[in-house]
Design an enzyme around this catalytic site. Structure first.
Site, PDB file in Angstrom:
ATOM      1  CG  ASP A   7      -5.553   0.469   4.092  1.00 61.67           C
ATOM      2  OD1 ASP A   7      -5.617  -0.576   4.756  1.00 61.67           O
ATOM      3  OD2 ASP A   7      -4.619   1.296   4.185  1.00 61.67           O
ATOM      4  CB  THR A  30      -7.680  -4.905   2.499  1.00 62.07           C
ATOM      5  OG1 THR A  30      -6.683  -4.604   3.485  1.00 62.07           O
ATOM      6  CG2 THR A  30      -7.613  -3.865   1.393  1.00 62.07           C
ATOM      7  CG  HIS A  34      -4.559  10.555   3.100  1.00 65.05           C
ATOM      8  ND1 HIS A  34      -5.592  10.403   4.001  1.00 65.05           N
ATOM      9  CD2 HIS A  34      -3.622   9.635   3.441  1.00 65.05           C
ATOM     10  CE1 HIS A  34      -5.296   9.423   4.854  1.00 65.05           C
ATOM     11  NE2 HIS A  34      -4.104   8.942   4.540  1.00 65.05           N
ATOM     12  CE  LYS A  65      -3.231   2.307   7.610  1.00 64.95           C
ATOM     13  NZ  LYS A  65      -4.032   3.170   6.737  1.00 64.95           N
ATOM     14  CD  GLN A  75      -2.725   4.642  10.801  1.00 69.25           C
ATOM     15  OE1 GLN A  75      -3.955   4.602  10.773  1.00 69.25           O
ATOM     16  NE2 GLN A  75      -2.014   5.213   9.839  1.00 69.25           N
ATOM     17  CD  GLU A  82      -7.699  12.689   4.525  1.00 67.68           C
ATOM     18  OE1 GLU A  82      -7.978  11.526   4.186  1.00 67.68           O
ATOM     19  OE2 GLU A  82      -7.333  13.556   3.719  1.00 67.68           O
ATOM     20  CG  ASP A  85      -2.041   0.999   1.125  1.00 72.61           C
ATOM     21  OD1 ASP A  85      -2.417   1.370   0.002  1.00 72.61           O
ATOM     22  OD2 ASP A  85      -2.551   1.418   2.186  1.00 72.61           O
TER      23      ASP A  85
HETATM   24 MN    MN Z   1      -3.941   2.964   3.017  1.00 71.40          MN
END
Ligand code: MN
Length: 440
Positions: A237, A261, A138, A257, A244, A378, A131
């Site tokens: 994802d 997925t 972002h 992560k 994280q 975000e 990834d």
């Molecule tokens: Mn990602």
């Protein structure tokens, strides 16, 4: 790159005798995406989407190019993806002919199966998944949450940043994900604790399917990189932001992560996307020039893709009340700082071998405006500014029962738009980890 030229398969006037495909928002005859499907009790096998139906390629094998013996591969497309682009283009031209020329109708129509009767599977056996982080807006938005004065790290404009992900937990659209448990330590916590994530998020990405591979020790020159891309999909994802933040130093994402997925199951080929190739955004004059191994004039003039991307959400309550999905964002794949070719060339630049059916994620694709941001991290500024849903509910991060749907649509003046299908998944509650005695 002859296989990326516009040909008769892209002509807007080309129509199918399978009438529902004409003006179909996702799968008109100009698309012809590849996938693996099955009906109940049957083995998965290759098919191509046309309108609301799937052509069973095995059923029409006698009509296909003779070198197309890859369907013997059965329930995965790896062998097809690994063919030279010219073979994939020959298959596309033949399918387009078979579906448009009425003289083939009686022989092809028995091979059409209603998609609603089918399960769509992962299109390939995915050996490796990496990834990237090419969405510069972002990266800037996320960086600002941690480093307001210096959001982008110094390597960002030199290196397509990436990490090795986990192939085993990739699932096609429709498969629910289980809220993961893990270790987190909030800024005010004295010690880390273990439990279900409180900050579950999605990431809107494109997936890049690798076609022809490269031998170990043999880098892929950037000018050759497009040969190694066999298609694209939508990729979510899923990310546990609390895990994280605690685990990512110093080696990067891990359990935050790799628990699940989601991808859209149709492989949208580079040939289908040829009319939607566009110029890569010109770099800011203050940005460093990429090193030569990442620079190709043709890639800069045609290496971006005009794909509109959308994220929507329904909650359990919204579905019960039959409410329309809430659109969380609408962005564009042109907002990538590095192209697919740069991603592939960089990945192989040290001699790392890529194989047919490997999957690369672009990283979250966000634009400059809040309405285009590709993750809740975000949109809610790290959970500080909740999103209001049409039901009156609020979301800082995702709740159990929430369902996220990614969609994508390639558009260009003078061409028939094509869609990616859906990347959909619903969140199931966390599974308790029961204490098990080791004394038995
Ligand atoms: Mn990602």
């Amino acid at each position: 790159m002859a296989w990326l030229e516009i040909d008769e398969t892209h002509a807007p006037e080309r129509r199918s005798w399978h009438a529902e495909a004409n003006e179909h928002p996702e799968f008109p005859i100009q698309n012809l995406p590849l996938g693996i499907f099955s009906r109940p009790g049957e083995k998965p096998r290759p098919g191509v989407a046309i309108g609301n139906h799937i052509i069973d390629l095995f059923a029409i094998r006698s009509l296909l190019p003779r070198d197309s013996d890859w369907w013997l591969d059965g329930g995965q497309l790896n062998a097809l993806l690994g063919l030279p682009p010219a073979a994939r283009r020959d298959l596309r031209r033949r399918l387009s002919e078979l579906l448009s020329d009425n003289s083939y109708r009686s022989r092809v129509e028995p091979g059409l199966i209603a998609e609603r009767d089918c399960t769509l599977h992962l299109p390939a056996s995915i050996g490796d998944y990496s990834d990237f982080y090419v969405g510069i807006h972002h990266a800037t938005n996320v960086g600002k949450l941690f480093r307001p004065d210096n959001p982008l790290l110094p390597n960002y404009k030199h290196v397509p940043i990436g990490y090795h992900g986990r192939a085993s937990s990739i699932r096609p659209s429709g498969v629910p994900l289980v809220r993961p448990s893990g270790q987190a330590k909030g800024p005010d916590d004295a010690a880390p604790k273990f439990g279900p994530t409180a900050r579950l998020d999605y990431e809107l990405e494109l997936g890049i399917w690798i076609g022809e591979g490269n031998e170990l020790g043999e880098p892929i020159p950037i000018g050759q990189a497009p040969r190694h891309v066999a298609g694209y999909c939508l990729l979510n994802d899923w990310s546990a932001r609390d895990f994280q933040a605690w685990e990512y130093v110093p080696l990067g994402p891990f359990l935050a992560k790799n628990f699940h997925t989601s991808i859209s199951p149709w492989v949208i080929t580079p040939e289908a996307l040829a009319p939607f190739r566009t110029a890569q955004a010109v770099r800011d004059p203050d940005d460093p020039a990429p090193l030569p191994y990442l620079w190709d004039e043709g890639d800069q003039s045609h290496g971006a893709l005009a794909i509109r991307l959308k994220v929507s959400l329904t909650s359990t309550h919204m579905r019960a009340a039959r409410m329309e999905p809430a659109v969380l964002s609408q962005g564009s794949a042109v907002d990538m700082y590095w192209t697919a070719a740069q991603i592939v060339a960089h990945h192989a630049s040290n001699g790392c071998n890529l194989n047919p059916g490997d999957l690369l994620g672009t990283g979250t694709i966000s634009g400059a405006e809040r309405s285009t941001w590709g993750s809740l991290l975000e949109i809610t500024r790290g959970g500080a500014e909740p999103v209001e849903l049409p039901s009156g509910e609020q979301r800082r991060f995702l709740e159990d029962g929430d369902e996220i749907v990614l969609t994508g649509r390639a558009e260009a003046p003078g061409y028939v738009p094509i869609g990616f299908g859906e990347c959909r998944a619903r969140i199931m509650p966390a599974k308790p980890i029961l204490p098990i005695s080791n004394k038995e």
